[in-house]
Design a protein around this motif. Structure first.
Motif, PDB file in Angstrom:
ATOM      1  N   UNK A   1       0.479  -0.629   0.341  1.00  0.00           N
ATOM      2  CA  UNK A   1       0.089  -0.215   0.447  1.00  0.00           C
ATOM      3  C   UNK A   1       0.640   1.470   0.065  1.00  0.00           C
ATOM      4  N   UNK A   2       2.230   1.203   0.423  1.00  0.00           N
ATOM      5  CA  UNK A   2       2.718   2.141   0.247  1.00  0.00           C
ATOM      6  C   UNK A   2       2.898   2.853  -0.791  1.00  0.00           C
ATOM      7  N   UNK A   3       3.568   2.662  -2.066  1.00  0.00           N
ATOM      8  CA  UNK A   3       3.063   3.129  -3.479  1.00  0.00           C
ATOM      9  C   UNK A   3       1.804   3.673  -4.053  1.00  0.00           C
ATOM     10  N   UNK A   4       0.660   3.594  -3.154  1.00  0.00           N
ATOM     11  CA  UNK A   4      -0.141   3.765  -3.458  1.00  0.00           C
ATOM     12  C   UNK A   4       0.176   5.114  -2.875  1.00  0.00           C
ATOM     13  N   UNK A   5       0.317   5.175  -1.073  1.00  0.00           N
ATOM     14  CA  UNK A   5       0.334   6.604  -0.028  1.00  0.00           C
ATOM     15  C   UNK A   5       1.620   7.482  -0.798  1.00  0.00           C
ATOM     16  N   UNK A   6       2.086   7.289  -1.748  1.00  0.00           N
ATOM     17  CA  UNK A   6       3.329   7.866  -2.102  1.00  0.00           C
ATOM     18  C   UNK A   6       3.136   8.605  -3.166  1.00  0.00           C
ATOM     19  N   UNK A   7       2.264   7.940  -4.399  1.00  0.00           N
ATOM     20  CA  UNK A   7       2.133   8.436  -5.566  1.00  0.00           C
ATOM     21  C   UNK A   7       0.520   8.431  -6.357  1.00  0.00           C
ATOM     22  N   UNK A   8      -0.129   8.864  -4.919  1.00  0.00           N
ATOM     23  CA  UNK A   8      -2.022   9.462  -5.289  1.00  0.00           C
ATOM     24  C   UNK A   8      -2.141  11.122  -5.659  1.00  0.00           C
ATOM     25  N   UNK A   9      -2.487  10.628  -6.419  1.00  0.00           N
ATOM     26  CA  UNK A   9      -2.732  12.213  -6.605  1.00  0.00           C
ATOM     27  C   UNK A   9      -4.928  12.683  -6.687  1.00  0.00           C
ATOM     28  N   UNK A  10      -5.526  11.701  -6.621  1.00  0.00           N
ATOM     29  CA  UNK A  10      -7.161  12.042  -6.414  1.00  0.00           C
ATOM     30  C   UNK A  10      -7.319  12.931  -5.105  1.00  0.00           C
ATOM     31  N   UNK A  11      -7.456  13.159  -5.307  1.00  0.00           N
ATOM     32  CA  UNK A  11      -8.949  13.931  -4.067  1.00  0.00           C
ATOM     33  C   UNK A  11     -10.164  14.548  -4.123  1.00  0.00           C
ATOM     34  N   UNK A  12     -10.706  14.401  -3.073  1.00  0.00           N
ATOM     35  CA  UNK A  12     -12.342  14.641  -3.304  1.00  0.00           C
ATOM     36  C   UNK A  12     -12.365  16.030  -1.108  1.00  0.00           C
ATOM     37  N   UNK A  13     -12.912  17.363  -2.212  1.00  0.00           N
ATOM     38  CA  UNK A  13     -13.180  18.332  -1.709  1.00  0.00           C
ATOM     39  C   UNK A  13     -14.490  18.341  -2.062  1.00  0.00           C
ATOM     40  N   UNK A  14     -15.098  18.548  -0.258  1.00  0.00           N
ATOM     41  CA  UNK A  14     -15.840  17.925  -0.081  1.00  0.00           C
ATOM     42  C   UNK A  14     -17.336  19.372  -0.035  1.00  0.00           C
ATOM     43  N   UNK A  15     -16.529  20.436  -0.626  1.00  0.00           N
ATOM     44  CA  UNK A  15     -17.110  22.056  -0.280  1.00  0.00           C
ATOM     45  C   UNK A  15     -18.441  21.633  -0.995  1.00  0.00           C
ATOM     46  N   UNK A  16     -19.190  21.049  -2.608  1.00  0.00           N
ATOM     47  CA  UNK A  16     -20.285  21.782  -2.437  1.00  0.00           C
ATOM     48  C   UNK A  16     -21.020  20.544  -1.341  1.00  0.00           C
ATOM     49  N   UNK A  17     -20.672  19.334  -1.016  1.00  0.00           N
ATOM     50  CA  UNK A  17     -21.423  19.171  -0.147  1.00  0.00           C
ATOM     51  C   UNK A  17     -21.730  19.293   0.826  1.00  0.00           C
ATOM     52  N   UNK A  18     -21.432  20.060   1.556  1.00  0.00           N
ATOM     53  CA  UNK A  18     -21.043  20.847   2.379  1.00  0.00           C
ATOM     54  C   UNK A  18     -22.091  22.229   2.944  1.00  0.00           C
ATOM     55  N   UNK A  19     -21.485  22.651   1.242  1.00  0.00           N
ATOM     56  CA  UNK A  19     -22.846  23.742   1.314  1.00  0.00           C
ATOM     57  C   UNK A  19     -24.124  23.262   0.558  1.00  0.00           C
ATOM     58  N   UNK A  20     -24.572  21.965   0.098  1.00  0.00           N
ATOM     59  CA  UNK A  20     -25.833  21.446   0.200  1.00  0.00           C
ATOM     60  C   UNK A  20     -26.091  21.222   1.913  1.00  0.00           C
TER      61      UNK A  20
END
Length: 407
Positions: free
Chosen positions: A29-48
């Motif tokens: 799982x280390x490579x995933x932790x080091x090179x993952x690029x995905x982000x989840x931005x909860x801004x719209x969900x929280x605003x709603x």
């Protein structure tokens, strides 16, 4: 503001040798932790969410069908349950315990903090008390969750003479091997360490006829799929198999089909999984993130704060910066020894430090009481990671606040 690429580069330069040569980090799982690029931005969900009229958020009161006294358990186990002040089961306990006492395989889908650890420990302990030849193997994705399961097991087995062993990385195998040779009834461990012990012929998976896979979705996220598959293939055909996960993905479903036989499926729906958590966005507006964080941490009410980052290096760097600024802080991540991680957790739980910084190793399964705030200093990778992070606060009917930094 942190530069993710710069952090990755710096993590290989000088400093801790384990940072550069941590094989466990690379292969599980280390490579995933080091090179993952995905982000989840909860801004719209929280605003709603925040724009929703308050009366639309409805939480139904749960009324248990059973009491623990209805399960006709071994008297020693009943005494320990009473001593833990358990009276009415949680939804997952109320539904799962009767089925497990009947010997069924089971799939439990429930979020962390739902009481699922007791849901599988109580019937399995009862089974072993009535038939000491039974042996139980419990797999957990992280060392911290494995320790938590072991600690809860000890409370439920007090004065029963049942023995257990904790098999996790970060500590010497020698003590674990010594206890395994005493043939304990319960073995609790992480897949990687259990596989290493089997490679050294110190454990035979075929001897375990009661198996628990806990937090399977997180186990697969961490890259343990090969180890989990290997262990499943070594298990005896005749066994009782228990499978718990917060979410069902294609990978989780594949493991389910391979692991279980005619299981009872229990899914605990949460009408408002974050009903006790106030979710807010913190916009830095070009200001230094560390300065914004500092201002928050000195504000009233920030009594017990859990801060999440994405990388080991980033979490450790931020921890040191906060300590240099006079805050009582500790950190847990994969480059800490197990003793260091446990000490940091204990100091945070006991109130010796008021700030704990962590990678997602702490986002699932851990029961840390009275966390007032969760701060996503760096964005999580996915919605599921976000929910697990903020689920560390607002527990046990208490209120909590989750803050997420965005640019």
């Amino acid at each position: 503001m942190y530069n993710k690429n710069r952090n990755h580069k710096d993590s290989f330069r000088g400093g801790n040798r384990n940072f550069r040569n941590n094989n466990h980090f690379r292969s599980r799982g280390g490579a995933r932790a080091r090179f993952r690029a995905k982000n989840f931005d909860p801004t719209n969900m929280i605003n709603n969410l925040n724009s929703m009229p308050q009366e639309e958020v409805v939480v139904k009161e749960f009324i248990a069908k059973n009491k623990f006294s209805d399960f006709k358990l071994d008297r020693r186990l009943e005494t320990n349950i009473i001593n833990k002040n358990y009276i009415n089961p949680t939804p997952i306990q109320d539904a799962a315990i009767p089925e497990l006492l009947r010997g069924h395989d089971l799939v439990g889908i429930a979020k962390t903090g739902s009481g699922k650890t007791a849901a599988f420990l109580i019937p399995l302990i009862n089974k072993v008390l009535r038939n000491p030849d039974q042996k139980v193997l419990i797999l957990a994705p992280t060392r911290e969750l494995a320790v938590q399961i072991r600690d809860e097991l000890r409370e439920f087995t007090y004065n029963t003479n049942l023995q257990s062993v904790l098999c996790i990385g970060g500590v010497s195998m020698h003590g674990q091997i010594k206890i395994l040779r005493r043939n304990p009834q319960f073995v609790i461990g992480t897949p990687g360490r259990l596989k290493d012990l089997e490679d050294q012929h110190q454990i035979n998976f075929n001897n375990y006829r009661n198996i628990v896979l806990d937090e399977v979705d997180h186990m697969l996220d961490m890259g343990f799929i090969q180890d989990v598959d290997y262990i499943i293939n070594k298990l005896p055909y005749a066994r009782q198999s228990l499978f718990f996960s917060a979410t069902i993905t294609d990978g989780v479903e594949r493991v389910m089909k391979k692991f279980l036989k005619n299981p009872v499926t229990i899914k605990i729906e949460s009408n408002a999984p974050t009903a006790n958590v106030s979710q807010q966005i913190v916009k830095t507006n070009g200001k230094s993130k560390i300065e914004v964080l500092h201002e928050l941490l000195i504000s009233p009410g920030f009594e017990k704060v859990l801060i999440f980052g994405r990388t080991k290096f980033g979490v450790e760097k931020l921890s040191r910066e906060l300590i240099d600024r006079g805050f009582k802080a500790a950190s847990i991540h994969g480059n800490k020894s197990q003793n260091q991680r446990q000490r940091a957790l204990s100091e945070f739980k006991d109130g010796y430090v008021k700030i704990l910084l962590a990678t997602d190793v702490a986002s699932r399964g851990l029961d840390i009481p009275d966390v007032t705030h969760v701060i996503n200093y760096e964005l999580p990778e996915s919605y599921e990671d976000y929910i697990h992070r903020i689920g560390r606060t607002g527990r046990a009917d208490k209120k909590g606040t989750a803050l997420t930094f965005v640019n």
